[in-house]
Write an enzyme that holds these catalytic residues in place. Structure first.
Site, PDB file in Angstrom:
ATOM      1  CE  LYS A  14      -2.369  -0.999   3.627  1.00  0.00           C
ATOM      2  NZ  LYS A  14      -1.769  -1.948   4.079  1.00  0.00           N
ATOM      3  NE  ARG A  89      -5.031  -1.296   9.419  1.00  0.00           N
ATOM      4  CZ  ARG A  89      -3.944  -0.649   9.102  1.00  0.00           C
ATOM      5  NH1 ARG A  89      -4.499   0.493   8.970  1.00  0.00           N
ATOM      6  NH2 ARG A  89      -2.693  -1.590   8.629  1.00  0.00           N
ATOM      7  NE  ARG A 128       6.821  -2.774   6.633  1.00  0.00           N
ATOM      8  CZ  ARG A 128       5.282  -3.041   6.244  1.00  0.00           C
ATOM      9  NH1 ARG A 128       5.080  -2.504   5.387  1.00  0.00           N
ATOM     10  NH2 ARG A 128       4.778  -3.510   7.627  1.00  0.00           N
ATOM     11  NE  ARG A 134       5.902  -0.304  10.649  1.00  0.00           N
ATOM     12  CZ  ARG A 134       4.517   0.064   9.725  1.00  0.00           C
ATOM     13  NH1 ARG A 134       4.456  -0.066   8.113  1.00  0.00           N
ATOM     14  NH2 ARG A 134       3.383  -1.162  10.061  1.00  0.00           N
ATOM     15  NE  ARG A 145      -4.526  -9.586  18.371  1.00  0.00           N
ATOM     16  CZ  ARG A 145      -4.465  -9.774  19.443  1.00  0.00           C
ATOM     17  NH1 ARG A 145      -3.840  -9.889  20.938  1.00  0.00           N
ATOM     18  NH2 ARG A 145      -6.513  -9.319  20.004  1.00  0.00           N
TER      19      ARG A 145
HETATM   20  P1  AMP Z   1       0.013   0.403   9.046  1.00  0.00           P
HETATM   21  O1  AMP Z   1       1.767   1.177   9.308  1.00  0.00           O
HETATM   22  O2  AMP Z   1      -0.660   0.970   8.348  1.00  0.00           O
HETATM   23  O3  AMP Z   1       0.812  -1.384   9.234  1.00  0.00           O
HETATM   24  O4  AMP Z   1      -0.749   0.543  10.671  1.00  0.00           O
HETATM   25  C1  AMP Z   1       0.790   0.153  11.959  1.00  0.00           C
HETATM   26  C2  AMP Z   1      -0.687   0.086  13.270  1.00  0.00           C
HETATM   27  O5  AMP Z   1      -1.232   1.298  12.924  1.00  0.00           O
HETATM   28  C3  AMP Z   1      -1.870  -0.818  13.175  1.00  0.00           C
HETATM   29  O6  AMP Z   1      -1.393  -2.556  12.991  1.00  0.00           O
HETATM   30  C4  AMP Z   1      -2.703  -0.450  13.626  1.00  0.00           C
HETATM   31  O7  AMP Z   1      -2.412  -0.646  14.967  1.00  0.00           O
HETATM   32  C5  AMP Z   1      -2.565   1.285  13.964  1.00  0.00           C
HETATM   33  N1  AMP Z   1      -3.245   1.748  12.372  1.00  0.00           N
HETATM   34  C6  AMP Z   1      -3.451   2.295  12.024  1.00  0.00           C
HETATM   35  N2  AMP Z   1      -4.456   2.510  10.821  1.00  0.00           N
HETATM   36  C7  AMP Z   1      -5.116   1.778  11.466  1.00  0.00           C
HETATM   37  C8  AMP Z   1      -7.128   2.657  11.411  1.00  0.00           C
HETATM   38  N3  AMP Z   1      -7.480   2.421  10.368  1.00  0.00           N
HETATM   39  N4  AMP Z   1      -7.956   1.713  12.011  1.00  0.00           N
HETATM   40  C9  AMP Z   1      -6.876   1.272  13.734  1.00  0.00           C
HETATM   41  N5  AMP Z   1      -5.718   1.205  13.954  1.00  0.00           N
HETATM   42  C10 AMP Z   1      -5.073   1.684  12.888  1.00  0.00           C
END
Ligand code: AMP
Length: 191
Positions: A14, A89, A128, A134, A145
């Site tokens: 993404k 999400r 990654r 991260r 998870r």
């Molecule tokens: P990402 O960088 O998109 O993989 O997001 C990292 C983490 O941020 C996820 O594993 C969630 O804990 C949190 N997160 C990001 N976007 C959302 C969302 N739309 N709803 C809930 N948690 C989110």
């Protein structure tokens, strides 16, 4: 304004494809994961509240996430388009987004689903982790998870948008530029 949701599991590409969309179309970009991470780094109230969930690989609660998104969307009143990367999400987030945009006489125009197998996602996140810095990429249990959250909660967002005929599904495994060509065609057909 063109609202584009880029949808897929963690590690689907993404962020990579969003960068290419920004370069070609000049759209604004809202990555909710990036916003949370920036807030965590700056130790804001939102960052402190979100970090317990993020570091466990769980979704941040909807109320907190939706509140944040409203503020982010308001930052780009004049953008040609906005990429929503990592949002919505959950179905309640998708419903909230429809309401927020309806208030501005806007709507979600296109949902691009990057279809990637669970195995591929695991392999990619493992790679990654070596460079992303991260915390939530580092431990296998946390990665599992996150993948679990996707397949138990986030996947239900897809039928929500399919009912509205907004989804274009692409094979997210393959050459990055070839995938981007398909993304461009999907955007060009609707913009
Ligand atoms: P990402 O960088 O998109 O993989 O997001 C990292 C983490 O941020 C996820 O594993 C969630 O804990 C949190 N997160 C990001 N976007 C959302 C969302 N739309 N709803 C809930 N948690 C989110």
């Amino acid at each position: 304004m063109f609202y584009l949701v880029v949808f897929g599991p963690p590690g689907a590409g993404k962020g990579t494809q969003s960068d290419k969309i920004i370069e070609k179309y000049g759209f604004a970009h809202i990555s909710t994961g990036d916003v949370f991470r920036a807030n965590m780094q700056e130790k804001t109230e939102l960052g402190i509240l979100a970090q317990d969930y993020i570091n466990k690989g769980e979704l941040v609660p909807d109320a907190l996430t939706i509140d944040m998104l409203i503020k982010e969307v308001a930052k780009f009143p004049d953008a040609k388009g906005v990429i929503l990367d990592g949002f919505p999400r959950t179905v309640p987030q998708a419903e909230a987004l429809d309401q927020i945009l309806a208030g501005e006489n806007q709507k979600v125009d296109l949902v691009l689903q990057l279809d990637v197998t669970e195995k591929e996602v695991r392999d990619r996140i493992e790679q990654r982790a070596k460079v992303s810095g991260r915390e939530d990429d580092q431990k296998a249990a946390i990665v599992e998870r996150r993948i679990g959250e996707y397949f138990s909660k986030t996947i239900h967002v897809l039928p929500y948008y399919q009912q509205q005929n907004k989804v274009v599904s692409l094979n997210g495994i393959g050459d990055i530029d070839q995938i981007f060509d398909q993304i461009s065609s999907a955007i060009d057909a609707r913009i």
